[in-house]
Write an enzyme that holds these catalytic residues in place. Sequence first.
Site, mmCIF file in Angstrom:
data_model
loop_
_atom_site.group_PDB
_atom_site.id
_atom_site.type_symbol
_atom_site.label_atom_id
_atom_site.label_comp_id
_atom_site.label_asym_id
_atom_site.label_seq_id
_atom_site.Cartn_x
_atom_site.Cartn_y
_atom_site.Cartn_z
ATOM 1 C CB SER A 1 -0.972 0.003 1.178
ATOM 2 O OG SER A 1 -0.286 -0.222 2.389
ATOM 3 C CG HIS B 1 -3.985 -0.692 -2.198
ATOM 4 N ND1 HIS B 1 -4.487 0.582 -2.125
ATOM 5 C CD2 HIS B 1 -3.553 -1.005 -0.955
ATOM 6 C CE1 HIS B 1 -4.347 1.038 -0.890
ATOM 7 N NE2 HIS B 1 -3.782 0.094 -0.152
ATOM 8 C CE LYS C 1 -7.513 1.228 1.402
ATOM 9 N NZ LYS C 1 -6.690 0.371 2.221
HETATM 10 C C1 LIG Z 1 -6.505 0.118 3.529
HETATM 11 C C2 LIG Z 1 -5.967 -1.241 3.662
HETATM 12 C C3 LIG Z 1 -6.617 -2.184 4.450
HETATM 13 C C4 LIG Z 1 -7.758 -1.822 5.350
HETATM 14 O O1 LIG Z 1 -8.932 -1.635 4.657
HETATM 15 P P1 LIG Z 1 -10.079 -0.699 5.258
HETATM 16 O O2 LIG Z 1 -11.249 -1.069 4.462
HETATM 17 O O3 LIG Z 1 -9.611 0.703 5.066
HETATM 18 O O4 LIG Z 1 -10.205 -1.040 6.713
HETATM 19 C C5 LIG Z 1 -6.148 -3.478 4.424
HETATM 20 N N1 LIG Z 1 -5.067 -3.826 3.689
HETATM 21 C C6 LIG Z 1 -4.396 -2.920 2.946
HETATM 22 C C7 LIG Z 1 -3.211 -3.368 2.155
HETATM 23 C C8 LIG Z 1 -4.816 -1.594 2.914
HETATM 24 O O5 LIG Z 1 -4.143 -0.695 2.208
#
Ligand SMILES: *Cc1c(COP(=O)(O)O)cnc(C)c1O
Length: 396
Positions: A183, A211, A242
């Site tokens: 990320s 992602h 996301k």
């Molecule tokens: C943002 C993220 C999460 C968490 O997801 P949310 O829906 O924001 O709680 C998990 N894994 C990765 C790699 C992330 O970037």
Amino acid sequence: MSSSEFSDWIEDDLQKLRKEGLFRTRRTFKPLPNGRCLLEGQELINLSSNDYLNLAHDPRLISAAASALQEMGVGARASALVSGRTEWHARLEQRLADFEGTEAAILFPSGYAANLGVVSAIAGEGDTIYCDRLNHASLIDGCRLAGAAFRVYRHDRLEKLKRELDKKTGEGKTIIVTDSIFSMDGTWAPLVELCDLAEQHHAYLVVDEAHGTGVWGETGRGLAEELNVESRVTIRIGTLSKGLGAMGGFVAGSDSLINWLWNRVRTQIYSTALPPAICAAACESLLIIKAEPERKQHLHQLSVFLRQELAHRSLLADVTSSGPIIPVILENPERTMSIAADLQAAGFLVGAIRPPTVPHGTSRLRISVTSAHQRDDLERFLKALDCSLARYGESR
Ligand SMILES: *Cc1c(COP(=O)(O)O)cnc(C)c1O
């Protein structure tokens, strides 16, 4: 500890964070349509958002959510297990299963909850988890909570992981856990090699597509689809927060896996279900992703353009990777904050990422492009970045 000792301890720790340049302030900002936002009255181009396909503000998502809100109210009122699972939850789970090409799917209140809950449920005493050094905090926390032996590996040194797996003996399960796309780096996990290793060593492979969902793969199922290894991954976890522009986490898999998670994962059992309106919005996202592949194409064209421009300036950390998450590593946290502030003054919001989110000495700007942006936005951003770098000096 008396209450004044406690406040002293808090103050000392805050002081320490300030001295290291790691103190974080809280800001309020207002998202606007078209990849913009409003921060302290100033309109900015938002290059810090994970809404890769520009869906969070889409009128179709808003109207789907609004009618579900009218119908069912705001909160889900209970955990999914008790009475929080509405027909919107059931519909979204079915759509996710169809989208992912699996028998079933299960929702979680967030991606964080999905990762924490799933990893801590599948491993326990006697098992061994191998966790990538760059994995998201939610996976690392899941590993810590599991009570299994916990080893950290680096995917750029897979031969070390292989040696450790070769040496491993004993009865317990072996589990390899990885983000598909890291990320803060935007780089890809070597999923093909990890699948090979997992198969050779009878290990299970858990992949977090936070992602990847919506962004990679022919139909947007993520990096495992892009690399054609979906059937070799034991558990695929995704987020709705996301690329899908909504909120929540999910796992798609076989009926028996989903039934097991439903019965065993504590973040599913002991947390209130997602608001039904959010599920209605996410259902809409899945339809749009399928119907409008041009969003993904535009996103990738912009990512290629920005990566090329940064590479010309020797600012691209990893020239072999691709995609919308693009770090510019500035090493020092103070310089990172100064350049982010300059960019903000010039009309651009970018993430300024410091330890402990990334290792010491690798503070960075995390630029994320979305399909809301235009090439012209990025050209102006590059000019502002050049200006600021000239002011604060190149990093290395
Ligand atoms: C943002 C993220 C999460 C968490 O997801 P949310 O829906 O924001 O709680 C998990 N894994 C990765 C790699 C992330 O970037």
